[in-house]
Design an enzyme around this catalytic site. Structure first.
Site: not given
Ligand code: NAD
Length: 500
Positions: A244, A278
């Site tokens: 997502e 999001c």
């Molecule tokens: P992010 O991708 O930076 O981090 C998300 C999670 O992934 C965190 O827990 C992070 O520690 C982890 N992570 C980072 N690198 C990783 C790796 N290499 N392997 C495994 N895990 C890893 O995202 P963010 O900045 O925390 O969140 C914001 C983003 O989330 C925005 O783009 C938003 O649109 C999206 N989002 C999407 C939805 C949806 O349902 N489509 C809902 C909410 C947020």
């Protein structure tokens, strides 16, 4: 001000200090879980999961109702902790996290016994056989969540995975560890088996260890960048995953729209959760004949918003740089700011811009801030083309009094869902599937299918009458060839085909 400060933890480990976005006060500190910690959590989950898989779904649902009771009875404490960690208005925490969290517990607890019940499947052709569907848990599910809805995006997948008989290892965002802790506290207090739901705190390194740690499914919510990395790893390991990811949701306002409602919707959809949503409204296309009236109303409504009451600082301080950069680039390229526009530390006030062009970052890249860029269109085709001219495709909204046009336009949009005269509320409508097209993700969550995606649909087929032999088993004979020829003609070449 930073909200997350690297520091040294126990035994020389990496650790983070977490600061409150609202006032910079230190909330706490945690050690970053390393690969060994993650492996231990997965191993423990593996030990406890088989017993849980053998627990009847009704019993699982009963415990989930207890979890709901815990959430409701301790709501004030949870709201306080979550609001402190995110710095946002209390109503955002109540609505996005608590209300939605209670709803998913109740909704799936009520429906899981029926949705996951094994059932017979009638055979259309193989009438001498009987078949049943059994829904087997997958095993250990990794839930990796972001910081913008830190509780609900951790709790909702966990609730569904657990009801389907799995254990969960949750890795919340490094920015919002408290949200992850709260999820585990709720499950513990409700009396779920110890370690059925565990949390590992840390950043991307911890997340990567979890993905590579031999889990059976990954539910990831976060950025496109991380989603691609996780998708690649899951592809290599053949582990099912749902991704997502980000969004750049367009709002299309036609000349016959209720402009008051559309303007109020634009402000709510764009500014709710300080724009860190999001499927919030990220770009607005308005018919050229009503763009001035619409902009005027949006600006008036934005002027009524109050910092602290209606919006807060960013949950993650880095977001302020991204938002400021996009607004700056738009202004340098000729955009006009009508209200807002000036960053104050890690707060960026709701900002309305016109004079926007499609190539600006504000119209192409996820902003994740309370920014409302408004661009005109002349025809329906042009509106659809502009909306679809983006790498994202999460959700979209169409605003018109003409119901037929609303549906017609919605069906042409390259997005995972659409709303008409509504801001996006699909994620919160649990009976509907939610997910993104294009770079916005892979797979869908929620709805009945979302729950079933945490189980293996396992068909079992057997012979009804205990036959010793089958007409097509070896040896192949002329008679069998002839019989198959006749059956082909008799079934598929005659009206008999209507009854199979
Ligand atoms: P992010 O991708 O930076 O981090 C998300 C999670 O992934 C965190 O827990 C992070 O520690 C982890 N992570 C980072 N690198 C990783 C790796 N290499 N392997 C495994 N895990 C890893 O995202 P963010 O900045 O925390 O969140 C914001 C983003 O989330 C925005 O783009 C938003 O649109 C999206 N989002 C999407 C939805 C949806 O349902 N489509 C809902 C909410 C947020």
């Amino acid at each position: 001000m930073a909200y997350l400060r690297p520091t040294e933890g126990s035994g020389g480990r990496r650790a983070y200090k977490v600061l409150a976005p609202a006032d910079g006060a230190e909330i706490g500190q945690y050690d970053v879980a390393n690969a060994e910690d993650v492996a231990r959590a997965i191993a423990r989950a593996r030990e406890v999961q088989p017993g849980w898989a053998n627990t009847p779904v009704k019993q699982r649902a009963k415990l989930m109702r207890k979890a709901l009771k815990v959430l409701v009875s301790r709501r004030e404490e949870f709201v306080e902790r979550l609001t402190r960690e995110t710095g946002r208005p209390e109503l955002d925490t109540l609505m996005i996290e608590m209300f939605a969290g209670a709803d998913c517990m109740n909704y799936y607890a009520r429906r899981a016994p029926k949705l996951l019940a094994e059932h017979r499947v009638g055979m259309h052709l193989l009438r001498m056989k009987k078949a049943k569907m059994v829904y087997r848990p997958l095993g250990v599910v990794a839930v990796i969540s972001p910081w913008n809805g830190p509780f609900i995006l951790s709790a909702n997948p966990t609730v569904q995975a657990v009801l389907a008989g799995n254990a969960v290892v949750l890795k919340p965002s490094e920015v919002t560890p408290e949200a992850g802790r709260i999820v585990v506290e709720i499950f513990e207090a409700a009396g779920f088996p110890k370690d059925l739901v565990q949390v590992v705190l840390g950043d991307g390194e911890t997340g990567a260890a979890l993905i590579e740690g031999g889990v059976d499914k990954v539910t990831f919510t976060g950025s496109v960048r991380t989603g691609r990395i996780i998708g690649e790893i899951c592809g290599r390991n053949l582990v099912p995953c749902t991704l997502e990811l980000g969004g750049k949701d367009p709002m299309l306002v036609f000349e016959d729209a209720d402009i008051d409602r559309a303007a109020a919707g634009a402000v709510f959809g764009g500014v709710m959760n300080t724009g860190q949503f999001c499927s919030g409204i990220e770009r607005i296309y308005v018919h050229e004949s009503v763009i001035d009236a619409f902009t005027e109303k949006v600006v008036a409504k934005v002027r009524q918003l109050e910092a602290g009451r209606d919006y807060g600082p960013f949950i993650f301080e880095k977001q302020a740089d991204i938002v400021e950069g996009q607004v700056k680039q738009a202004v340098e390229a000729g955009a006009t700011i009508h209200v807002g526009g000036e960053r104050d530390g890690t707060t960026f006030p709701p900002t309305v811009l016109t004079g926007i062009t499609q190539s600006m970052k504000l119209m192409q890249e996820e902003t994740f801030g309370p920014i409302l860029p408004i661009q005109p269109f002349a025809t329906e085709d042009q509106a659809v083309a502009l909306a679809n001219d983006c790498e994202y495709g999460l959700s979209a909204s169409v605003w018109t009094r003409d119901k037929a046009r609303g549906e017609r336009v919605a069906r042409r949009l390259q997005s995972g869902s659409a709303t008409i005269n509504e801001t996006s509320m699909i994620y919160g409508a649990l009976e509907l599937p939610f997910g993104g097209l294009k770079a916005s993700g892979l797979g869908q969550v929620n709805s009945a299918d979302g729950l079933l995606n945490y189980a293996q649909a396992f068909p079992i087929l057997s012979d009804r009458f205990g036959n010793k032999d089958e007409s097509v088993w070896f040896p192949y004979t002329e008679d069998k060839v002839d019989g198959m020829r006749k059956a082909l003609k008799a079934i598929w070449g005659t009206p008999l085909r209507w009854i199979v």
